[in-house]
Design an enzyme around this catalytic site. Structure first.
Site, PDB file in Angstrom:
ATOM      1  N   ASP B  85      46.036  38.348  64.725  1.00  0.00           N
ATOM      2  CA  ASP B  85      46.131  39.511  63.845  1.00  0.00           C
ATOM      3  C   ASP B  85      44.845  39.750  63.064  1.00  0.00           C
ATOM      4  O   ASP B  85      44.583  40.887  62.655  1.00  0.00           O
ATOM      5  CB  ASP B  85      47.343  39.390  62.910  1.00  0.00           C
ATOM      6  N   GLU B 115      48.303  45.413  60.259  1.00  0.00           N
ATOM      7  CA  GLU B 115      47.787  44.092  60.646  1.00  0.00           C
ATOM      8  C   GLU B 115      47.410  43.276  59.410  1.00  0.00           C
ATOM      9  O   GLU B 115      47.582  42.055  59.377  1.00  0.00           O
ATOM     10  CB  GLU B 115      46.565  44.214  61.556  1.00  0.00           C
ATOM     11  N   HIS B 118      50.511  41.822  58.180  1.00  0.00           N
ATOM     12  CA  HIS B 118      50.925  40.707  59.036  1.00  0.00           C
ATOM     13  C   HIS B 118      50.135  39.456  58.682  1.00  0.00           C
ATOM     14  O   HIS B 118      50.689  38.369  58.533  1.00  0.00           O
ATOM     15  CB  HIS B 118      50.716  41.039  60.514  1.00  0.00           C
ATOM     16  N   TYR B 122      51.425  35.468  57.023  1.00  0.00           N
ATOM     17  CA  TYR B 122      51.253  34.074  57.457  1.00  0.00           C
ATOM     18  C   TYR B 122      50.865  33.167  56.292  1.00  0.00           C
ATOM     19  O   TYR B 122      51.375  32.056  56.163  1.00  0.00           O
ATOM     20  CB  TYR B 122      50.237  33.977  58.612  1.00  0.00           C
ATOM     21  N   GLU B 182      49.242  42.643  71.609  1.00  0.00           N
ATOM     22  CA  GLU B 182      50.354  43.125  70.785  1.00  0.00           C
ATOM     23  C   GLU B 182      51.677  43.169  71.534  1.00  0.00           C
ATOM     24  O   GLU B 182      52.737  43.161  70.912  1.00  0.00           O
ATOM     25  CB  GLU B 182      50.030  44.529  70.236  1.00  0.00           C
ATOM     26  N   GLU B 216      54.784  45.806  66.002  1.00  0.00           N
ATOM     27  CA  GLU B 216      54.032  45.653  67.255  1.00  0.00           C
ATOM     28  C   GLU B 216      54.557  46.594  68.336  1.00  0.00           C
ATOM     29  O   GLU B 216      53.792  47.079  69.161  1.00  0.00           O
ATOM     30  CB  GLU B 216      54.087  44.214  67.773  1.00  0.00           C
ATOM     31  N   HIS B 219      52.870  49.721  67.781  1.00  0.00           N
ATOM     32  CA  HIS B 219      51.445  49.614  68.112  1.00  0.00           C
ATOM     33  C   HIS B 219      51.240  49.729  69.630  1.00  0.00           C
ATOM     34  O   HIS B 219      50.316  50.390  70.090  1.00  0.00           O
ATOM     35  CB  HIS B 219      50.872  48.296  67.601  1.00  0.00           C
TER      36      HIS B 219
HETATM   37 CA   LIG Z   1      49.783  42.843  64.834  1.00  0.00          CA
END
Ligand SMILES: [Ca+2]
Ligand SMILES: [Ca+2]
Lengths: 342, 342
Positions: B85, B115, B118, B122, B182, B216, B219
């Site tokens: 990402d 992104e 995303h 994490y 993706e 995703e 995307h």
């Molecule tokens: Ca992504």
């Protein structure tokens, strides 16, 4: 100016400089260069809004009851914003490519996303109020209106010099134009909309403008941080010449802003006095230059002469309820964004 | 490949081509080149979510009750996603600069913004579950783990060729790598998380993965549209050689994906059978290549062999309630995004 690498396994996650540094380009928010970046990110996300949540039905009813002058100013201002936010989307996307720290590139992508939403808000409002053909014409004002063109060219040429030849110096200069665009150019437009709202006119459109205003305050904050870090890390840029550049550029911007204010607002509109507006524009310019860490260009002008505006800009800090829109789930704004002061 | 101009008063708002065309670069959503762009924009905005809305407290309690193998796979998958990402944010930001229509550039900025979210998710999950030092190590797996590295280099080199030398051909090729990233690379990771969730483990982390999965899918839709318009408008790119390139690149990606699946999942984890996962990966590859308008690379593999996964991917279409998170204000998704099929 070096582009950030797509990825670099030999470089650390937190970058080694704001520009021209090294970075793995893998974003771990707990391992970034600047401590102010993450609070800024959270505030930007907390600002999330979309035009779709704004109910235009009352504004549609009021539109034809506005005076000719009010509709004229409304359309000219939207035409201006449509141009500025379009070039702003593009400029911020380009800036993202040159900031070495992936967290700053990420903030710039969030900013660019918000500009996309602003842009869409102009089509959203216009498509409610005017026929498609008139909407298309408003989106082309920037091509034909001479005052608009002079004003826009001033900014766009500042951006273009950076785009054509990205160096630390042109980057620095472009940030000054950015802070003018996001921190000064919109303000007579904002004043016009807030003045309508305090007369119970076009409250939904003004709410939308208020959300844009709130985003712009964070954007100015972000670019001011970047500007100051840039001077701090690159002392060769921190010259009297560049300080003077900031002041001179703001002075020129103020002239253009006042000229624009006269042409769209003049003394035609109840509730806004042109002398007051001029003082307000100089006050905002002083505020922005000071935010950049540079001496203010105007002596005096330390007080906001249009006190009533503050209530509208503070809508999210719980101090006013002029705008009667639904509560906003994602608004959890902390002190960091500086809404407490204009 | 021409960069889009910052602004061009002599050009129309709706662009004259998907690449290498002319455009004023002023975005009027009612005057754009492709009719699918605005519905796509609305769906992307409707997907808005932030990690902050996900309550990690149950997952924190369960984390140490997971098996060693489960924790190992969890961390490796997050390490993989963190890399992918990050490069994806960068790549999509760059793509924005070459799409002539300002509405497509805007969609690409929205994608890039997603992104960024995303990526932050994490750090958000890891900072709840593991000490800071371990989090930092996980964000560096991509530098050292040989299987991860081989996999990531495959994608990143595909992007790098476009970044180093942007031509219509390298752009086309980079889109194939994008759709692999993706639309395929994440899927054994998704399967791992959904399998945990159906065993009532780490449901919050899986919810987050589900939101990512949902983004995703849009995307992949966006890039598939761009790919097909690119071939349509530039027939010189629509060659048997390029069709073969798509199929061969997907075949290689499937090999790497299966190798990766074996290394993180193998036959160690209850509920996921490696043979089934291999068929699932080939099924997804067939689906993606077909979305690009190219003949599927694998004979057969037209059915999803892991039926239970579908219920998890469909979480927003109202067909399942495995995830017990609060209702999501901004989710007003229409048919356009194709959630009805995997
Ligand atoms: Ca992504
Ligand atoms: Ca803006």
């Amino acid at each position: 100016l070096q582009s950030r690498k797509l990825y670099d396994p030999t470089a650390p996650n937190a970058s080694t400089g704001i520009i021209n540094g090294r970075s793995s380009n893998i974003l771990n928010w707990d391992d970034v260069r600047f401590t102010w970046a993450y609070p800024m990110y959270k505030n930007m996300l907390a600002n999330f809004w979309t035009p779709f949540e704004i109910n235009m039905s009352n504004d549609i009813k009021q539109w034809l009851q506005l005076s000719e002058d009010e509709r004229y100013a409304f359309k000219k201002i939207i035409g201006l914003l449509a141009f500025l936010d379009s070039v702003q989307t593009d400029y911020s996307g380009k800036v993202a490519g040159y900031l070495t720290d992936s967290s700053l590139a990420a903030l710039m992508q969030v900013l660019s996303f918000q500009e996309v939403v602003h842009n869409q808000s102009y089509s959203y409002v216009l498509s409610s109020l005017v026929p498609k053909q008139e909407q298309d014409e408003i989106f082309e004002y920037w091509k034909h209106d001479p005052i608009l063109r002079e004003r826009n060219d001033f900014i766009a040429e500042g951006y273009q010099r950076f785009v054509d030849n990205p160096t630390p110096q042109t980057f620095l200069e472009s940030i000054v134009f950015d802070v003018i665009l996001e921190g000064l150019n919109f303000y007579s437009g904002f004043a016009f909309f807030y003045n309508l709202a305090r007369n119970q006119k076009m409250v939904s459109s003004s709410t939308m403008i208020n959300y844009i205003n709130r985003d712009e305050q964070l954007h100015v904050n972000l670019f001011s941080h970047i500007f100051k870090e840039l001077l701090h890390e690159n002392p060769e840029l921190n010259t009297p010449r560049n300080h003077k550049f900031v002041q001179d550029t703001f002075r020129r911007a103020v002239e253009l802003e006042i000229q624009w204010g006269r042409s769209i607002i003049g003394d035609e509109l109840e509730g806004i006095n042109m002398n007051e507006l001029e003082s307000y524009i100089k006050f905002i310019a002083n505020k922005r230059v000071n935010q950049l860490g540079i001496e203010r260009p105007y002596e005096g002008y330390r007080q906001n002469p249009m006190k009533w505006i503050k209530a509208y800009e503070d809508v999210d800090s719980g101090k006013s309820d002029f705008f009667e829109q639904k509560s906003r789930q994602y608004v959890k704004v902390s002190d960091v964004n500086g809404f407490d002061e204009l």
